[in-house]
Design an enzyme around this catalytic site. Structure first.
Site, PDB file in Angstrom:
ATOM      1  NE  ARG A 143      49.188  31.971  33.084  1.00 35.21           N
ATOM      2  CZ  ARG A 143      49.473  31.996  34.393  1.00 35.21           C
ATOM      3  NH1 ARG A 143      48.587  32.495  35.236  1.00 35.21           N
ATOM      4  NH2 ARG A 143      50.608  31.526  34.861  1.00 35.21           N
ATOM      5  CD  GLU A 180      39.724  28.403  47.619  1.00 35.57           C
ATOM      6  OE1 GLU A 180      40.940  28.230  47.463  1.00 35.57           O
ATOM      7  OE2 GLU A 180      39.041  29.152  46.886  1.00 35.57           O
TER       8      GLU A 180
END
Length: 254
Positions: A143, A180
């Site tokens: 984006r 993560e």
């Protein structure tokens, strides 16, 4: 990668309210036909699973009016409120339970369908960076590719895409960064930027800040000065701004 779209269609432009002062949930969004969930009190950890990073938190609209020379004030959400931000926020819809139950998906396609709101978004960034001797606008996939090119053209800078692995056809320089549950890689064409150039990094949203940090490191490795990072929205509960350290961050909504 933090990519699941911006903003909140029913963002309040007033100061945050106490729980006892909160109004009932807003009426259905006129663009999506879906009922937006009432504000949630979320206690989010610093690092979230990728599938949960788009959970929306209550936010308020504001635009920093500070100068770029004051790095401590860069991106302050308390100064220089601009009425255009409210219009930008109202052009965004929130789709609950997408792509999974419990997720509020922030859909910017409705912003792109609103020429005025889209133009206001670009204009707010252009007004901040024009005349600041910025020669590079680096947009983060995907984006950042929407907002970066028109900003670059307006301020007289080149646009440099920062892409996912194996997307660029030429020779690349890469930066690996932690997620993560593993790692990811960001790439940029060799020769796209030169040592000593001044760069602005554009992305749609900052949450934990990992992607922006990777972009900063990639540019600095080849001698580019990162002037500032800019995002349309910040999720402050995820403390991404802290992860950027002394790099200034400018956001429209926080």
């Amino acid at each position: 990668m933090l990519r699941n779209v911006l903003l909140h269609s029913s963002i309040s432009v007033s100061p945050p309210l106490l729980d006892s002062q909160r109004l009932p949930a807003p009426s259905p969004n006129r663009l999506s036909g879906l009922t937006v969930a009432p504000p949630l009190r979320l206690h989010l950890p610093l690092t979230l699973p990728r599938s949960l990073r788009r959970v929306l938190v209550p936010i308020q609209c504001s635009v920093s009016g500070d100068s770029m020379g004051d790095r401590k004030m860069a991106g302050s959400a308390t100064d220089g409120k601009d009425p255009r931000v409210a219009g930008i926020a109202s052009a965004i819809r929130v789709i609950p339970d997408f792509p999974k139950p419990g997720i509020l998906f922030q859909d910017i396609t409705t912003l792109l369908l609103d020429p005025k709101a889209f133009k206001d978004t670009v204009d707010l960034f252009v007004e901040r960076y024009k005349g600041k001797d910025i020669s590079v606008v680096a947009g983060i996939e995907a984006r950042g590719f929407i907002f970066g090119p028109p900003i670059a053209m307006a301020i007289g800078a080149k646009f440099v895409p920062m892409r996912k692995p194996k997307k660029l056809p030429g020779e690349v320089i890469s930066e690996e960064y932690s997620l993560e549950y593993g790692t990811d890689i960001m790439e940029m064409h060799v020769g796209a930027v030169q040592a000593g150039e001044r760069a602005l990094i554009i992305d749609d949203l900052i949450a934990t800040g990992g992607t922006l940090c990777a972009a900063i490191r990639l540019l600095e490795r080849v001698g580019v000065e990162v002037v500032e990072c800019a995002c349309v929205i910040e999720l402050p509960e995820l403390k991404g701004r802290e992860r950027l350290g002394d790099k200034p961050l400018f956001v429209l909504v926080s």
